[in-house]
Design a protein around this motif. Structure first.
Motif, PDB file in Angstrom:
ATOM      1  N   ARG A 134      -6.278  -7.311  -1.767  1.00 24.20           N
ATOM      2  CA  ARG A 134      -5.169  -6.459  -2.248  1.00 24.20           C
ATOM      3  C   ARG A 134      -5.697  -5.411  -3.222  1.00 24.20           C
ATOM      4  O   ARG A 134      -5.263  -4.254  -3.187  1.00 24.20           O
ATOM      5  CB  ARG A 134      -4.099  -7.322  -2.907  1.00 24.20           C
ATOM      6  CG  ARG A 134      -3.336  -8.135  -1.908  1.00 24.20           C
ATOM      7  CD  ARG A 134      -2.193  -8.882  -2.578  1.00 24.20           C
ATOM      8  NE  ARG A 134      -1.807  -9.986  -1.736  1.00 24.20           N
ATOM      9  CZ  ARG A 134      -1.991 -11.278  -2.023  1.00 24.20           C
ATOM     10  NH1 ARG A 134      -2.513 -11.623  -3.185  1.00 24.20           N
ATOM     11  NH2 ARG A 134      -1.632 -12.216  -1.176  1.00 24.20           N
ATOM     12  N   LEU A 174       3.578  -4.502  -1.974  1.00 29.15           N
ATOM     13  CA  LEU A 174       2.298  -4.003  -2.477  1.00 29.15           C
ATOM     14  C   LEU A 174       2.247  -2.471  -2.406  1.00 29.15           C
ATOM     15  O   LEU A 174       1.725  -1.820  -3.320  1.00 29.15           O
ATOM     16  CB  LEU A 174       1.126  -4.622  -1.688  1.00 29.15           C
ATOM     17  CG  LEU A 174      -0.263  -4.284  -2.219  1.00 29.15           C
ATOM     18  CD1 LEU A 174      -0.454  -4.789  -3.651  1.00 29.15           C
ATOM     19  CD2 LEU A 174      -1.363  -4.861  -1.334  1.00 29.15           C
ATOM     20  N   THR A 231       1.808  -9.433  -3.930  1.00 30.04           N
ATOM     21  CA  THR A 231       1.271  -8.342  -4.761  1.00 30.04           C
ATOM     22  C   THR A 231       0.234  -8.828  -5.775  1.00 30.04           C
ATOM     23  O   THR A 231      -0.141  -8.079  -6.664  1.00 30.04           O
ATOM     24  CB  THR A 231       2.390  -7.612  -5.541  1.00 30.04           C
ATOM     25  OG1 THR A 231       3.000  -8.566  -6.415  1.00 30.04           O
ATOM     26  CG2 THR A 231       3.411  -7.003  -4.620  1.00 30.04           C
TER      27      THR A 231
END
Lengths: 484, 313
Positions: free
Chosen positions: B93, B178, B263
């Motif tokens: 991420r 995200l 996230t």
């Protein structure tokens, strides 16, 4: 003759009991600042308070304490989200930063080594010794008393605020004849606050409607959802999931004791695993009827959804939210009314915060009396009147708070008492109030429950992850082993 | 007063013949003054950077959970982390956040800077307004966007509904959240690249552009062959700084998802392990791995920056 003697004895015993309780009751009610003896140690105290309105209510009482004792008190207001971390590091590091700490019930076992027990303090500072504490604690709910204690039963703080999950719903909708008739026709039973989770699912499905459909005969101007859930990655999602699990008779992990009651460790049985999987499935299934945003929500979102008329049921929400939920939005329409009932199966989380005295504080005597003052009838009375939930049963049970006109603000009281009473026999076995690693397990539960809710883990993967990581965390941070 | 040659000769004399000078004079002599002046910096670095860094390194080889003395584990923490899916997910991420944010900030920042580089009415007001997002505190920014993006009451969804779109759960849908965080980050930091590029554009030598214009070069040709190469060092500075800042990204998560809805980036994961779980051994190991990644990426980018500076000379 024999019978009349027994009756007479019973009458005498009853009268004694009433008189004794009455004395204690009035003594307790009478406890106020004047009962605090002269404290020689005038070292200033530092007290953390939770941000979000409670400081406005408590600070005037702190000032009164300062005036009475001459001990200055510094208050440090912090968000709940940072409280565990902040207090933990100060306590474990022995910095003496706080004389009193706020302890969430499930942190008690973990922090016990860094806190004074109430009896230890009473022995030193109470003119009447430990009896004074024991007498005062009678006015707390028995379940809350256990939660503020370690697994060995030692109590460490004066509970001052509590939060019990309850089912809040639109009473006006539940009582509407057309809605009731439609529900009966569709599901074959009466519409009433759900007693079991399957009923809640029926109701959630029934009330999930599109814009243009009708509610109470009126055309909806927006989409309507059966419920809203606190499924975000915040420390509330596991409270909701735990309410389902406990209600089904399962445990996250059950404490195992020997025949003398001594804790030996924790065990996750096969039945617990099966029930946890069923719990996850139930929760995920309910999410399809939840308002969008539930996956990033905690209580503030659910409250707002309810007040705006976007949902009909908040199935497991803290009773402390109840007084604020009747601020109906313009789309709700006339006649909206809140109703309260226990969560399905009546076994939700009933946590509380208590004020406990830190061992590394510089003025334990002053801290003891301040904490006791914060737990007094007078402070709790102000507390309930400001819209918070006290832990003292004598305050909650006051007849003046049961008036029908106070329903919108204090209608949570009967439900909370019912839940407390129902929960009490189970509390002693819950993981939350027995593990010394719960502060860490709590964070993992948040992550796990949220991941299952959002579909990143299947319910079965969630169970496997729980067993694996719980075992790791409990073994690393806890004092009791995980038993096979 | 001795000159430099005398000083060197005296150095070579046997001890008993050397002139004895007060310590202050020795320390302030040309030979030692540079070290003397650097001492405060070394002390500060030692106390606040090297000591914590080496302490972190020490802790990373231990099971350190605060409630009992650290226990030596060897490389166990490293092994555990490198086999942990949550760690790799968070690295993934962070990496996608870096790529998307830096890519958009550079492209959009340069475009807007080119636009702002022209003379137009109200240019100072527009430039001032562009700077506003940088002035918002990170926590306030995350809370502000949380409410703007709320699925039912948020202004963004209300506006979407006006034009016939359905609600978007920006911060709760795993595939979307995200990107929402990335958007918030871009919104906040875009002015940084705009103003770096704007300052650079203002400082470019005018004669080269004048010559290109006289030679009849098209605007695109001029941009490609003159503007862009001359801006490369500035671009590298923006990339270098933003990559390092984005690896440490956590502010926008605090008021919004707290790492939920897919996230959890690397920095948030480290924060959670170190300061919520208080697993200091694992937390320091994570922090060191993140530091190592930052140093490697930073070194590569720094090399590019030096190259770009050389080419621009």
């Amino acid at each position: 003759m024999k019978k009349s003697a027994v009756v007479a004895l019973a009458v005498v015993m009853g009268a004694l009991l009433v008189l004794t309780t009455g004395q204690v009751f009035s003594a307790q009610k009478a406890f106020n600042l004047d009962d605090i003896p002269e404290i020689e140690n005038k070292t200033p105290l530092t007290l953390p308070l939770e941000a979000g309105g409670e400081e406005d209510t408590l600070i005037p009482f702190v000032k009164q304490f300062e005036e009475k004792t001459g001990i200055p008190v510094n208050t440090e207001v912090m968000l709940f989200a940072v409280m565990y971390g902040k207090e933990n590091i100060e306590l474990v590091g022995g910095t003496g930063a706080y004389d009193i700490v706020i302890v969430e019930a499930s942190w008690t076992n973990e922090w016990a080594p860094y806190l004074f027990s109430l009896e230890e303090l009473a022995e030193k500072y109470e003119p009447e010794g430990v009896e004074a504490v024991r007498r005062d604690l009678v006015y707390l709910d028995a379940g809350l008393r256990r939660m503020a204690s370690t697994r060995e039963g030692v109590i460490y703080g004066w509970p001052y605020e509590c939060y019990t999950l309850m089912n809040m719903h639109r009473a006006d909708v539940f009582e509407h004849p057309r809605e009731r008739a439609n529900f009966r026709r569709r599901y074959g039973y009466e519409l009433a606050p759900a007693k079991i989770w399957d009923q809640l699912r029926d109701q959630a499905e029934f009330f999930t409607r599109k814009k243009g459909d009708k509610l109470k005969g009126e055309v909806l101007t927006h989409d309507l959802y059966g419920l809203a859930l606190m499924a975000g990655r915040f420390p509330h999602v596991q409270d909701q999931i735990g309410a389902i699990l406990w209600g089904m008779g399962g445990h996250w992990a059950k404490i195992v004791r020997d025949e003398n009651g001594k804790p030996l460790g924790f065990r996750i049985s096969e039945q617990d695993k099966t029930l946890l999987k069923a719990t996850f499935e139930t929760y995920v299934d309910l999410l399809q009827f939840a308002s969008p945003g539930s996956l990033n929500a905690f209580w503030d979102f659910v409250m707002a959804q309810f007040s705006a008329g976007n949902i009909i049921i908040a199935p497991a929400l803290y009773d402390s939210c109840y007084p604020w939920m009747s601020a109906w939005g313009p789309d709700v329409g006339p006649g909206a009314r809140i109703g309260g009932a226990p969560t399905p199966m009546t076994q939700p989380y009933c946590g509380n915060f208590h004020f406990a005295v830190a061992r590394d504080g510089k003025n334990p005597e002053g801290a003891y009396w301040l904490a006791k003052w914060m737990g007094s009838y007078e402070v709790h009375k102000a507390w309930i009147e400001a819209g918070f939930i006290p832990s003292r049963r004598d305050v909650v049970e006051e007849p003046m708070y049961r008036k029908p006109e106070l329903h919108e603000k204090l209608g949570w009281i009967p439900t909370m008492l019912e839940t407390w009473d129902y929960q009490y026999p189970f509390v002693n076995n819950y993981l939350h109030f027995n593990s010394a690693a719960f502060g860490k397990i709590y964070d993992f539960m948040t992550e796990l429950c949220h991941d299952v809710a959002r579909g990143a883990l299947t319910p079965q993967e969630g169970v496997d992850e729980w067993v694996k990581t719980f075992t790791e965390l409990q073994t690393k941070f806890g004092q009791l082993p995980v038993l096979k | 007063m001795l000159n430099q040659g005398d000083e060197a000769r005296i150095e070579r004399l046997p001890g008993e013949f050397r002139e004895r000078r007060p310590a202050w004079q020795v320390l302030t002599s040309e030979k030692y003054i540079k070290w003397f002046l650097v001492i405060p910096l070394l002390v500060v670095l030692g106390v606040f950077a090297f000591y914590p860094l080496f302490y972190c390194l020490y802790m990373s080889f231990h099971e350190a959970i605060l409630i009992r003395p650290p226990e030596f584990l060897g490389l166990d923490n490293y092994r555990k982390i490198l086999h942990n899916r949550l760690f790799w997910n968070s690295v993934g991420r962070s990496a996608s956040t870096v790529v998307v944010c830096v890519g958009i900030e550079i492209t959009l920042g340069l475009g807007i800077a080119l636009f702002l580089n022209r003379e137009f009415r109200g240019q100072n007001i527009v430039r001032g307004l562009c700077l506003l997002p940088l002035m918002v505190s990170p926590l306030a920014m995350s809370l502000m966007w949380k409410y703007f993006l709320e699925p039912q009451f948020g202004i963004v969804n209300v506006m979407l509904s006006w034009i016939g779109f359905s609600q978007v759960a920006f911060l709760s849908e795993s595939g979307v959240a995200l990107y929402t965080i990335m958007f918030m980050e871009i919104w906040k930091w875009l002015p940084f690249s705009i103003f770096v590029f704007l300052a650079a554009l203002r400082g470019l030598p005018k004669d080269a552009f004048e010559a290109a214009r006289v030679d009849g070069a098209s605007p695109w040709f001029t941009f490609k062959k003159l503007t862009l190469p001359m801006l490369k060092p500035f671009m590298m500075i923006v990339i270098l700084l933003r990559v390092m800042w984005l690896i440490r990204l956590s502010d926008p998560l605090f008021g919004t998802t707290q790492g939920g809805a897919g996230t959890e980036v690397l920095d948030w994961y480290i924060y959670r392990i170190a300061f919520i779980r208080f697993d200091i051994g694992e937390g320091t190991t994570l922090a060191l791995i993140a530091l190592l990644m930052t140093i490697i990426i930073g070194a590569v980018l720094f090399r590019q920056l030096i190259k770009a500076l050389g080419a621009a000379r």
